[in-house]
Design a protein around this motif. Structure first.
Motif, PDB file in Angstrom:
ATOM      1  N   GLN A 147      28.801  59.957  30.570  1.00  0.00           N
ATOM      2  CA  GLN A 147      28.233  59.356  31.779  1.00  0.00           C
ATOM      3  C   GLN A 147      28.688  57.910  31.931  1.00  0.00           C
ATOM      4  O   GLN A 147      29.019  57.466  33.038  1.00  0.00           O
ATOM      5  N   THR A 148      28.720  57.186  30.820  1.00  0.00           N
ATOM      6  CA  THR A 148      29.192  55.805  30.850  1.00  0.00           C
ATOM      7  C   THR A 148      30.642  55.741  31.309  1.00  0.00           C
ATOM      8  O   THR A 148      31.006  54.877  32.123  1.00  0.00           O
ATOM      9  N   MET A 149      31.477  56.673  30.838  1.00  0.00           N
ATOM     10  CA  MET A 149      32.880  56.697  31.254  1.00  0.00           C
ATOM     11  C   MET A 149      32.986  56.950  32.758  1.00  0.00           C
ATOM     12  O   MET A 149      33.757  56.294  33.449  1.00  0.00           O
ATOM     13  N   VAL A 150      32.204  57.883  33.272  1.00  0.00           N
ATOM     14  CA  VAL A 150      32.240  58.183  34.706  1.00  0.00           C
ATOM     15  C   VAL A 150      31.819  56.956  35.508  1.00  0.00           C
ATOM     16  O   VAL A 150      32.506  56.544  36.451  1.00  0.00           O
ATOM     17  N   THR A 151      30.707  56.357  35.147  1.00  0.00           N
ATOM     18  CA  THR A 151      30.180  55.205  35.871  1.00  0.00           C
ATOM     19  C   THR A 151      31.149  54.017  35.820  1.00  0.00           C
ATOM     20  O   THR A 151      31.507  53.446  36.863  1.00  0.00           O
ATOM     21  N   ASP A 152      31.568  53.654  34.616  1.00  0.00           N
ATOM     22  CA  ASP A 152      32.403  52.464  34.455  1.00  0.00           C
ATOM     23  C   ASP A 152      33.795  52.644  35.074  1.00  0.00           C
ATOM     24  O   ASP A 152      34.328  51.727  35.695  1.00  0.00           O
ATOM     25  N   HIS A 153      34.379  53.826  34.901  1.00  0.00           N
ATOM     26  CA  HIS A 153      35.736  54.028  35.403  1.00  0.00           C
ATOM     27  C   HIS A 153      35.763  54.265  36.914  1.00  0.00           C
ATOM     28  O   HIS A 153      36.755  53.945  37.559  1.00  0.00           O
ATOM     29  N   THR A 154      34.690  54.781  37.467  1.00  0.00           N
ATOM     30  CA  THR A 154      34.601  54.868  38.925  1.00  0.00           C
ATOM     31  C   THR A 154      34.584  53.460  39.507  1.00  0.00           C
ATOM     32  O   THR A 154      35.315  53.160  40.467  1.00  0.00           O
ATOM     33  N   ALA A 155      33.776  52.590  38.937  1.00  0.00           N
ATOM     34  CA  ALA A 155      33.710  51.202  39.406  1.00  0.00           C
ATOM     35  C   ALA A 155      35.042  50.490  39.196  1.00  0.00           C
ATOM     36  O   ALA A 155      35.510  49.759  40.082  1.00  0.00           O
ATOM     37  N   ALA A 156      35.670  50.700  38.045  1.00  0.00           N
ATOM     38  CA  ALA A 156      36.955  50.051  37.763  1.00  0.00           C
ATOM     39  C   ALA A 156      38.019  50.499  38.757  1.00  0.00           C
ATOM     40  O   ALA A 156      38.819  49.678  39.228  1.00  0.00           O
ATOM     41  N   ASN A 157      38.036  51.784  39.089  1.00  0.00           N
ATOM     42  CA  ASN A 157      39.030  52.255  40.054  1.00  0.00           C
ATOM     43  C   ASN A 157      38.794  51.672  41.443  1.00  0.00           C
ATOM     44  O   ASN A 157      39.743  51.375  42.169  1.00  0.00           O
ATOM     45  N   GLU A 158      37.534  51.496  41.817  1.00  0.00           N
ATOM     46  CA  GLU A 158      37.243  50.869  43.108  1.00  0.00           C
ATOM     47  C   GLU A 158      37.738  49.421  43.119  1.00  0.00           C
ATOM     48  O   GLU A 158      38.326  48.963  44.103  1.00  0.00           O
ATOM     49  N   GLU A 159      37.506  48.710  42.028  1.00  0.00           N
ATOM     50  CA  GLU A 159      37.994  47.334  41.917  1.00  0.00           C
ATOM     51  C   GLU A 159      39.520  47.285  41.943  1.00  0.00           C
ATOM     52  O   GLU A 159      40.113  46.409  42.583  1.00  0.00           O
ATOM     53  N   LEU A 160      40.137  48.210  41.220  1.00  0.00           N
ATOM     54  CA  LEU A 160      41.596  48.247  41.169  1.00  0.00           C
ATOM     55  C   LEU A 160      42.179  48.537  42.554  1.00  0.00           C
ATOM     56  O   LEU A 160      43.156  47.913  42.971  1.00  0.00           O
ATOM     57  N   ARG A 161      41.559  49.459  43.264  1.00  0.00           N
ATOM     58  CA  ARG A 161      42.012  49.775  44.626  1.00  0.00           C
ATOM     59  C   ARG A 161      41.922  48.526  45.513  1.00  0.00           C
ATOM     60  O   ARG A 161      42.852  48.217  46.262  1.00  0.00           O
TER      61      ARG A 161
ATOM     62  N   TRP B 136      42.227  40.623  36.573  1.00  0.00           N
ATOM     63  CA  TRP B 136      41.478  41.884  36.564  1.00  0.00           C
ATOM     64  C   TRP B 136      41.621  42.579  35.223  1.00  0.00           C
ATOM     65  O   TRP B 136      40.624  43.032  34.639  1.00  0.00           O
ATOM     66  N   ALA B 137      42.832  42.677  34.703  1.00  0.00           N
ATOM     67  CA  ALA B 137      43.058  43.332  33.412  1.00  0.00           C
ATOM     68  C   ALA B 137      42.278  42.608  32.312  1.00  0.00           C
ATOM     69  O   ALA B 137      41.632  43.251  31.474  1.00  0.00           O
ATOM     70  N   GLY B 138      42.333  41.290  32.309  1.00  0.00           N
ATOM     71  CA  GLY B 138      41.598  40.524  31.300  1.00  0.00           C
ATOM     72  C   GLY B 138      40.093  40.720  31.410  1.00  0.00           C
ATOM     73  O   GLY B 138      39.389  40.801  30.403  1.00  0.00           O
ATOM     74  N   ALA B 139      39.607  40.813  32.638  1.00  0.00           N
ATOM     75  CA  ALA B 139      38.165  40.995  32.853  1.00  0.00           C
ATOM     76  C   ALA B 139      37.688  42.373  32.408  1.00  0.00           C
ATOM     77  O   ALA B 139      36.511  42.540  32.079  1.00  0.00           O
TER      78      ALA B 139
ATOM     79  N   ALA C 151      47.567  47.993  26.314  1.00  0.00           N
ATOM     80  CA  ALA C 151      48.233  47.856  27.613  1.00  0.00           C
ATOM     81  C   ALA C 151      47.553  46.799  28.488  1.00  0.00           C
ATOM     82  O   ALA C 151      48.225  46.017  29.163  1.00  0.00           O
ATOM     83  N   PHE C 152      46.218  46.771  28.487  1.00  0.00           N
ATOM     84  CA  PHE C 152      45.499  45.783  29.287  1.00  0.00           C
ATOM     85  C   PHE C 152      45.712  44.384  28.729  1.00  0.00           C
ATOM     86  O   PHE C 152      45.805  43.416  29.502  1.00  0.00           O
ATOM     87  N   GLU C 153      45.781  44.235  27.415  1.00  0.00           N
ATOM     88  CA  GLU C 153      46.072  42.930  26.824  1.00  0.00           C
ATOM     89  C   GLU C 153      47.449  42.441  27.254  1.00  0.00           C
ATOM     90  O   GLU C 153      47.618  41.262  27.598  1.00  0.00           O
ATOM     91  N   LYS C 154      48.419  43.351  27.252  1.00  0.00           N
ATOM     92  CA  LYS C 154      49.775  42.968  27.673  1.00  0.00           C
ATOM     93  C   LYS C 154      49.801  42.552  29.139  1.00  0.00           C
ATOM     94  O   LYS C 154      50.452  41.567  29.501  1.00  0.00           O
ATOM     95  N   GLU C 155      49.098  43.290  29.991  1.00  0.00           N
ATOM     96  CA  GLU C 155      49.059  42.923  31.413  1.00  0.00           C
ATOM     97  C   GLU C 155      48.352  41.576  31.594  1.00  0.00           C
ATOM     98  O   GLU C 155      48.804  40.738  32.367  1.00  0.00           O
ATOM     99  N   ALA C 156      47.257  41.379  30.875  1.00  0.00           N
ATOM    100  CA  ALA C 156      46.513  40.122  30.989  1.00  0.00           C
ATOM    101  C   ALA C 156      47.358  38.937  30.532  1.00  0.00           C
ATOM    102  O   ALA C 156      47.223  37.829  31.063  1.00  0.00           O
ATOM    103  N   GLU C 157      48.235  39.156  29.576  1.00  0.00           N
ATOM    104  CA  GLU C 157      49.088  38.084  29.053  1.00  0.00           C
ATOM    105  C   GLU C 157      50.385  37.918  29.836  1.00  0.00           C
ATOM    106  O   GLU C 157      50.814  36.800  30.117  1.00  0.00           O
ATOM    107  N   LYS C 158      51.025  39.042  30.169  1.00  0.00           N
ATOM    108  CA  LYS C 158      52.396  38.983  30.674  1.00  0.00           C
ATOM    109  C   LYS C 158      52.580  39.474  32.103  1.00  0.00           C
ATOM    110  O   LYS C 158      53.701  39.496  32.599  1.00  0.00           O
TER     111      LYS C 158
END
Length: 170
Positions: free
Chosen positions: A65-79, A146-149, A130-137
């Protein structure tokens, strides 16, 4: 998040758009990251729903449930972050990600719990990297931010999955 190398099978129109728009530009790496992050989140939502249906332990169901909730929100932010940059997003997980979900779909109870949580530990380690690399580079400051957050939540997901993995080994 199931982080797999290519997104080409996930959504060919989005991949083709991004290749044409960003090929050999500073944004190419960022657009690739966005595609992978989006498909990974969609896969997490799919797998989280499976965990709620097929898991044995209440904690595994809650993790799902946590994965569904958190990743739904993350995808909305990413969009919202990708749209003004003209980065197209996929509409479904990759074929490889869907295959992983299909493998888990046939399992229930303790077998499902173990395999699902093992996958979550492995995938969250890959995603954090991968997110660390995006946040850095990354080249785009908004996507870097966004990646860092997202890193604290991803690290928390990994910690939860590792704790469940240890519990399942007992």
């Amino acid at each position: 998040m199931i982080w797999l190398g290519s997104c080409k099978d996930a959504d060919t129109p989005a991949e083709e758009h991004n290749e044409q728009a960003f090929n050999n530009t500073d944004m190419e790496r960022d657009a690739d990251f966005v595609m992978k992050a989006a498909t990974a989140s969609m896969a997490e939502i799919e797998l989280g729903n499976l965990a709620m249906a097929n898991g044995a332990l209440p904690e595994v169901k809650q993790f799902g449930q946590t994965m569904v909730t958190d990743h739904t929100a993350a995808n909305e932010e990413l969009r919202a972050a990708a749209q003004p940059k003209n980065i197209a997003l996929p509409v479904a997980p990759t074929d490889a990600q869907l295959k992983k979900a299909e493998e888990l779909r046939g399992k229930t109870g303790a077998d499902f719990d173990k395999d699902y949580i093992d996958l979550m530990v492995k995938d969250h380690k890959d995603v954090i990297d991968a997110f660390e690399k995006e946040a850095e580079k990354g080249n785009d400051p908004d996507l870097k931010t966004w990646a860092g957050a997202k890193l604290p939540a991803l690290r928390h997901h990994l910690q939860m999955a590792e704790e469940l993995q240890q519990r399942l080994k007992k």
